[in-house]
Design an enzyme around this catalytic site. Structure first.
Site, PDB file in Angstrom:
ATOM      1  CG  ASN B 423      -1.757   1.095   1.179  1.00 17.03           C
ATOM      2  OD1 ASN B 423      -1.778   2.106   0.325  1.00 17.03           O
ATOM      3  ND2 ASN B 423      -2.946   1.136   1.857  1.00 17.03           N
ATOM      4  CG  ASP B 424       1.939   3.145   3.650  1.00 17.44           C
ATOM      5  OD1 ASP B 424       0.990   3.469   3.559  1.00 17.44           O
ATOM      6  OD2 ASP B 424       2.064   2.767   4.719  1.00 17.44           O
ATOM      7  CB  VAL B 425       5.933   0.521  -1.031  1.00 16.58           C
ATOM      8  CG1 VAL B 425       6.566   0.318   0.438  1.00 16.58           C
ATOM      9  CG2 VAL B 425       5.055  -0.862  -1.528  1.00 16.58           C
ATOM     10  CB  ALA B 465       2.154   5.697   6.602  1.00 13.96           C
TER      11      ALA B 465
END
Lengths: 94, 496
Positions: B423-425, B465
């Site tokens: 997700n965040d990456v 995050a």
């Protein structure tokens, strides 16, 4: 060996480590961790000395306990690294 | 200088040989082909180190009886006493460790690798503490005693530091293990005044190590050990689950420094070389992980990232923007038409154990003539290289797996980017939104692909995050909601 000799070995080994580890491919970072784990159990050397020495019962048992722990790490670390490395295969070319 | 018994030259050479083997073992990891030989070199080095120690320090109940110098090999080696009870105990200890180690290594699931590595680190730490304590109780055996039976002051510093680092490694790794293994919540636990407590404890440990030089009373030694155990716990509990790649690498580094400090005490070159190698290895991995998250090491170690508040507000914002939902059939159709599909795996794939299903899906695509590549972000998963190992386990050839720098340019050519469990990456906000907590973090440019297929359990949750991912609402994104493994299996079915 005097302290300066030992310190020299240490400092040079840190530099060797620095360059060697940067050359490790990121795909193998997990095996890198498990194999460094196995080799840092070279601390077994100290454990063996304690376990073999006469003179202090407490020291001997601490040594034997450390031998067991380091031994778990040595065998487990190398075995699990070998198991992982065996899985990395190239594409089969036909 | 120290009143150290002269070590025979062959012993020093053997330890040097072991050290060189360990260097070559790490060197082998520069490519998968050479890595297997490297592992054998590591094993060889360890056999040499252990055998040398056993021969050189074999139990000698009749010590000094006729052994006045290093002149006679038989005498110093103590070969005659290999039948002693002490020697049998040592072999039993080694054998017990071997059985536990090998059984664990064979049985462990590949998805559980991060926990296993943390557990192994804790053992190195505890072993270092035990060796340090043994050397404290019986300094003569280690050749660090002065004439009056006191420990050499220089050795006391090394011993104190070794025990402190070992204890921190142990307790820190235990917490990391509990968090990774799910016995303890991955959420950061924040104590009030924690920075002050931690700093105070660290200063106290260093002061005690200094005081240890002037006074080698037991209370000083054991207080150093106790405080270090405590600081290990305190340092790791405020660090959240997805920062674990940094923590695991850092503890890896500590276990190396602990071994090196013990090597100084014992004046053993194999331990010093190995400790330095492992110490720098862990430090470099921590650095790579921090860089991949665009965070500095201090802020990771200070902890508290990924707490509850940000996650809640992110989830609230998520609900009111339009997004497109796709089915497994849509995904199968899109990917079969594609020329290039890039698969982006993340921690979610590991949790769902979806790696085999993903590989089956890729096999189907390859049969249809589609090129499949995998893109791996450095911090995907819970430890460095976590995704690579899982894909290797699922028989994905390693030359189809690419690192961020090597694949990012290819997303613009890709027809489909298939994001599974990451997700965040993939969040484009890291490139554009200065207010985002992940701003500046290098991300995979998945949004440049013609279509993004994003596998996610539900629309409610956010990444680690705690920020919403802009990618979900893009015109070229199709959300595939469901369990990662089930979704991949359904896509495989839909392709037939």
């Amino acid at each position: 060996m005097d302290f300066i000799t030992i310190l020299s070995i240490f400092v040079l080994a840190v530099f060797v480590g620095y360059f060697v580890v940067w050359s490790v491919t990121p795909a193998l970072h997990t095996p890198l961790m498990s194999v460094t784990n196995a080799i840092s159990s070279v601390i077994v050397v100290g454990a063996l000395i304690a376990a073999a020495a006469a003179g202090s019962t407490g020291s001997k048992w601490l040594g034997l306990a450390a031998v067991v722990m380091a031994s778990i790490n040595i065998f487990g670390g190398f075995a699990v690294t070998a198991r992982m490395l065996a899985m990395y295969k190239k594409k089969e070319r036909r | 200088m120290h009143e150290v018994a002269q070590t025979p030259a062959w012993v020093m050479l053997a330890y040097l040989f072991a050290g060189v083997c360990f260097i070559l073992a790490l060197r082998g990891l520069s490519s998968p082909e050479s890595s297997r030989r490297g592992n054998w070199l590591g094993i060889l080095g360890m056999i040499v180190a252990v055998a040398t120690t056993l021969i050189h320090h074999a139990p000698r109940p009749y010590e000094t009886a006729g052994c006045d110098s290093a002149a006679s090999f038989l005498c110093t080696s103590g070969l005659v006493n290999f039948a002693s009870a002490e020697f049998a105990e040592i072999l039993a200890a080694l054998a017990a460790g071997a059985v536990i180690g090998i059984v664990t290594a064979r049985r462990i699931a590949m998805t559980a690798m991060p926990q296993l590595v943390a557990a192994f680190h804790s053992l190195v730490g505890l072993a270092a503490v035990c060796v340090g304590a043994a050397a404290y109780l019986n300094p003569a055996a280690f050749g660090i005693a002065e004439a009056g039976g006191l420990i050499h002051p220089g050795s006391r510093v090394e011993m104190g530091l070794g025990v402190a680092i070992g204890a921190i490694t142990f307790s820190g790794s235990v917490i990391a293990f509990l968090k990774l293994n799910g016995n303890m919540s991955g959420r950061p636990i924040l104590l009030p005044l924690r920075h002050l407590i931690n700093l105070g404890t660290l200063v106290a440990i260093l002061a005690l190590v200094g005081y240890f030089v002037t006074d080698q009373s037991p209370w000083v030694f054991w207080t150093i050990a106790l405080l270090s155990f405590a600081i290990g716990f305190l340092l790791i509990i405020p660090i959240g689950g997805a920062d674990m790649p940094v923590v695991v690498s850092m503890l890896n580094s500590y276990s190396g420094w602990a071994a090196a400090a013990m090597g100084f005490t014992l004046q053993n070159s194999a331990m010093i070389i190995t400790g330095a190698l492992v110490g720098s290895s862990g430090a470099i991995l921590s650095y790579i992980m921090c860089r991949a998250m665009n965070r500095n090491f201090i802020s990771v170690i200070a902890g508290g990232f990924g707490g509850g508040d940000a996650a809640a507000s992110g989830a609230a914002a998520a609900s009111d923007r339009p997004w497109k939902r796709g089915s497994a059939e849509d995904a199968a159709f899109l990917m079969k038409q594609a020329e290039l599909v890039v698969i982006v795996p993340g921690y979610g794939m590991a949790v769902a154990q979806a790696q085999h299903a993903v590989r089956e899906m890729a096999d189907q695509l390859k049969q249809e003539g589609v090129t499949v590549k995998y893109a791996i972000h450095p911090v995907a998963g819970r430890m460095p290289g976590h995704m690579n190992v899982l894909l290797a386990e699922a028989n994905v050839p390693y030359d189809e797996v690419f690192e961020l720098e090597d694949i990012n340019a290819e997303f613009s050519r890709a027809d489909v980017a298939f994001v599974i469990g990451a997700n965040d990456v993939t969040n484009p906000a890291a490139k554009t939104d200065r207010s985002s907590p992940i701003y500046g973090m290098p991300v995979l440019d998945v949004e440049k692909a013609k279509t993004v297929l994003f596998v996610k359990r539900s629309m409610g949750g956010v990444g680690y995050a705690g920020v919403d991912n802009d990618l979900f609402y893009r015109d070229n994104t199709m959300m595939l909601l469901g369990d990662a493994k089930k979704m991949a299996e359904e896509i495989v079915k839909a392709m037939d």
